[in-house]
Design a protein around this motif. Structure first.
Motif, short mmCIF file in Angstrom:
data_model
loop_
_atom_site.label_atom_id
_atom_site.label_comp_id
_atom_site.label_asym_id
_atom_site.label_seq_id
_atom_site.Cartn_x
_atom_site.Cartn_y
_atom_site.Cartn_z
N UNK A 37 42.58 -48.03 -33.60
CA UNK A 37 42.41 -47.87 -35.05
C UNK A 37 41.45 -46.73 -35.35
N UNK A 38 40.42 -46.57 -34.52
CA UNK A 38 39.51 -45.45 -34.74
C UNK A 38 40.22 -44.12 -34.55
N UNK A 39 41.11 -44.03 -33.55
CA UNK A 39 41.85 -42.80 -33.31
C UNK A 39 42.81 -42.50 -34.47
N UNK A 98 35.16 -38.84 -28.31
CA UNK A 98 34.67 -40.12 -27.79
C UNK A 98 35.76 -40.83 -26.99
N UNK A 99 37.01 -40.72 -27.43
CA UNK A 99 38.12 -41.33 -26.69
C UNK A 99 38.25 -40.67 -25.32
N UNK A 100 38.16 -39.35 -25.29
CA UNK A 100 38.24 -38.64 -24.00
C UNK A 100 37.09 -39.04 -23.09
N UNK A 101 35.88 -39.14 -23.64
CA UNK A 101 34.72 -39.52 -22.83
C UNK A 101 34.88 -40.93 -22.29
N UNK A 102 35.38 -41.83 -23.11
CA UNK A 102 35.58 -43.22 -22.66
C UNK A 102 36.64 -43.28 -21.56
N UNK A 103 37.73 -42.55 -21.73
CA UNK A 103 38.76 -42.54 -20.70
C UNK A 103 38.25 -41.91 -19.40
N UNK A 104 37.43 -40.89 -19.55
CA UNK A 104 36.90 -40.24 -18.36
C UNK A 104 36.02 -41.19 -17.56
#
Length: 728
Positions: free
Chosen positions: A142-144, A215-221
């Motif tokens: 939902x944030x994305x 933030x999504x990229x950082x979390x996935x990383x």
């Protein structure tokens, strides 16, 4: 032959359209005069066309290989959009260069100016869908979606906002070629205040809306591991390139900005395709480190050159600026490049780029290590420092199924393992932290690690074999001393009393012979006969014998008795000699005082026996119970040899012998205040024997002559190892 899939055909169509648009933009650009093109204020269309092609080609490849991945379709659509944007601005420049203006200029300018704003939407789309083509799960989904909605506010507003409102909100000037063009094709009749509010919200939401995709990229990383982590590093590398391009825009001339943008977009498209399809195509860690290095280096050099050129131009003019710029490149760029290379490599990847430094540092640490445990600790420390790994462990197999483990750092939840081989045999394994920028190992890194750990394993194995040899040596010494103790006990309690009994029986036989023959007791007879019986005259003479015959018989009998007595006396002496030899052998096997009064008492008796005139010797003992026999004998012999040296050579007044437990060792110290040992004096047999007796048990013996005078003999004899050897 199988027919191509529909998705492949659609992807090829996207690429073909992007290619056609790019070719058209090139054709239109070259058909315009350079002077006319420079003054219209529009961007070069061919740059956008090539950028679109650089995105569409990787997108078409992804559509062919992974058609269900949304990233492939985003790249295709973004590439076609960029290409159409390029041909649109090229047509605007081409049509406005003619008089009268060619048709379609207003529409293509609207596509370029208003629809082109949607190009901003491709970046957050790629960030939230890369690498698997799916949105994040849970609340992050939902944030994305909210972030994508915020990003879409500005492009959608620009499609419908009147031109007079949009121009007032845009800080840049209107291009000269487009001043007479009307682009209010889809304007909606809303109040000006409403349009201004929407534009303000759109411009404000644009940078903020990128925070969630990042933030999504950082979390996935952080959550990725193995191959997924490598895919995310490809995106990280593309981001580094984009940042360097943006930084270069601060110092590069304006005409070069289009080329920098083209390079950034091309690298981003290629990196995304490589990350999805072939993440192990290149050593991404080295590529990333090199990009940071050379990008930083280029930025520094350009800034330094620009500053110096500006200063020199002001002072000397254009001719001096060119010369100084050349000198800056020759004198500053070369040394700075090498130093920055070493610095960045060490910070980012450790010392894995310098195998000689790793091997030499490990060899130095191994030389200072005294045991297999310390050697393996040196290995893990060297590997952790060289590869910047937060956790390193080495396991080496030992005989009996035991493992020798050395660790550095805190064990993570996820690790990677490499085997350790020695002479084609797996002797252990190397455990490293998995995940993280520095955890990825290229084939070259794995070979380097294998070489480093193989040498270390060989050293540790050699040390372990040496330790086993020492344990075997201690076991032999201990068994020897125990056997000596048993032999001494048997000789002392068995053979000694037996020989003593033989001597007593011989004495008894002599007494009996003397009594029977009526002879006087022979000398050295232990149990004398009654003197009343020691007569040589019979009570009654035989009347039938002649006096001469009786005298001869008596003489012969007396002679026989004397010979028998002599034989028995000689036997008595032989037995006494054998008994003395037995006692000497018993003492040589193990000093009897050790069993009679213990080690402390035996050393005290020894000190009394070896005391010289004017020498005062003290014995201080604080010993543990149940000392091993080998330790007792070695301590006694060392103290005996040291006290003998003090008595013969030291000319000392006081001497102190200390016997105490020092942790796992029995410490024997002999300290005197005598003349000491002159420098350069060769070690005699006695001093050598001190060290050899300690080395037999795996201990050590040190002989020092302090500046205050005298000599200190200090021996450390292991207790635990000897006891373990004896128990096994």
């Amino acid at each position: 032959m199988a027919k191509p899939r529909v998705s492949t055909l659609v992807g090829a169509l996207f690429v073909a359209l992007a290619l056609a648009a790019t070719v058209a933009s090139f054709a239109l650009e070259f058909s315009i005069g350079a002077q006319r093109r420079a003054g219209d204020g529009l961007e070069a269309g061919w740059v956008s066309g090539l950028a679109g092609l650089a995105l569409a080609v990787p997108g078409g490849l992804l559509v062919h290989r992974v058609p269900r991945n949304a990233v492939a379709w985003i790249l295709c659509a973004s590439g076609l959009h960029w290409a159409l944007d390029g041909v649109a601005v090229a047509w605007v420049a081409y049509s406005t260069a003619h008089s009268p203006m060619l048709p379609g200029a207003a529409l293509t300018y609207w596509v370029y100016q208003r629809v082109g704003a949607g190009l901003l939407f491709s970046l957050p789309l790629l960030l939230v869908f890369y690498p698997n083509g799916r949105l994040p799960a849970g609340r992050w989904r939902w944030a994305a979606l909210g972030s994508l909605g915020a990003t879409a506010v500005l492009p959608l507003t620009l499609i419908f906002v009147p031109a007079r409102i949009a121009d007032t909100m845009d800080d840049g000037p209107v291009p000269a070629a487009a001043r007479d063009l009307s682009i209010d094709f889809l304007s909606l009749p809303l109040p000006d205040t409403a349009w201004q509010a929407l534009l303000r919200v759109g411009y404000a939401a644009l940078p903020v809306s990128l925070l969630i995709p990042f933030a999504v990229v950082f979390r996935r990383y952080r959550a990725a591991a193995g191959l997924e982590r490598t895919r995310m590093r490809w995106l990280l590398w593309a981001g580094v390139v984009d940042v360097l391009v943006m930084l270069s825009s601060l110092v590069l001339p304006q005409p070069w900005l289009g080329g920098g943008l083209l390079v950034a977009i091309s690298i981003t498209g290629g990196a995304i395709a490589a990350g999805v399809l072939r993440p192990q195509l290149l050593d991404i860690d080295r590529l990333l480190g090199g990009t940071v290095l050379y990008g930083t280096l280029a930025t520094i050099v350009v800034l330094v050159d620009a500053g110096i050129l500006a200063l020199v131009t002001t002072l000397l003019g254009d001719r001096g600026a060119a010369l100084v710029g050349l000198l800056v490149v020759l004198l500053v760029y070369g040394p700075l490049r090498n130093r920055l290379w070493v610095l960045v490599q060490r910070v980012v990847l450790g010392q894995r780029h310098d195998p000689y430094r790793i091997i030499s540092g490990l060899a130095e640490q191994l030389e200072r290590s005294e045991s297999p445990e310390h050697q393996l600790l040196a290995v893990v420390r060297s590997v952790a420092e060289a590869f910047r790994s937060p956790y390193v462990a080495v396991e080496v197999h030992r005989t009996g199924g035991n493992l020798l483990l050395a660790e550095h750092g805190v064990a993570p939840t996820e690790t990677q393992t490499l085997p350790i081989t020695y002479r084609d045999e797996t002797v252990g394994r190397l455990i490293l932290a998995a995940g993280g920028f520095r955890a990825a190992l290229s084939p070259r890194d794995e070979r380097l690690l294998a070489d480093v750990v193989r040498q270390a394993a060989a050293a540790a194995r050699s040390s372990y074999l040496a330790a086993e040899l020492q344990v075997s040596r201690e076991r032999l010494v201990g068994a020897r001393e125990e056997e000596r103790r048993r032999v001494r006990r048997d000789l002392h309690d068995g053979l000694g009393p037996a020989l003593g009994g033989v001597a007593l029986r011989i004495d008894t036989a002599r007494n009996l012979l003397a009594r029977a023959a009526g002879l006087t007791r022979a000398p050295n007879v232990a149990a004398a006969a009654d003197p009343a019986d020691a007569t040589d005259v019979p009570r009654k003479a035989d009347p039938l014998r002649a006096p001469e015959q009786a005298d001869g018989e008596r003489r012969r009998a007396g002679e026989a008795l004397r010979k028998a007595d002599e034989v028995l006396r000689q036997a008595r002496e032989d037995v006494s000699t054998a008994l003395a030899d037995v006692r000497r052998l018993v003492h040589d096997l193990r000093p009897p005082a050790l069993d009679d009064v213990g080690l402390a008492g035996a050393v005290t008796q020894l000190a009394e026996r070896l005391r010289a005139p004017g020498l005062t010797t003290r014995v201080l003992a604080d010993l543990p119970e149940d000392l091993p026999a080998a330790v007792e004998v070695a301590a006694y012999r060392i103290a005996s040899e040291a006290l003998t040296n003090v008595t013969k050579h030291a000319n000392a007044v006081t001497c102190t012998v200390r016997l105490f437990s020092g942790g796992t060792d029995l410490i024997v110290e002999v300290i005197d205040d005598g003349a000491g040992i002159a420098p350069g004096t060769p070690s005699g047999v006695g001093l050598v024997s001190l060290r050899e007796r300690a080395a037999e048990l795996g201990g050590r013996c040190e002989i020092e002559c302090p500046r205050s005078g005298g000599t200190v003999v200090r021996a450390a004899l292991p207790l635990a190892a000897t006891a373990a050897a004896l128990s096994s």
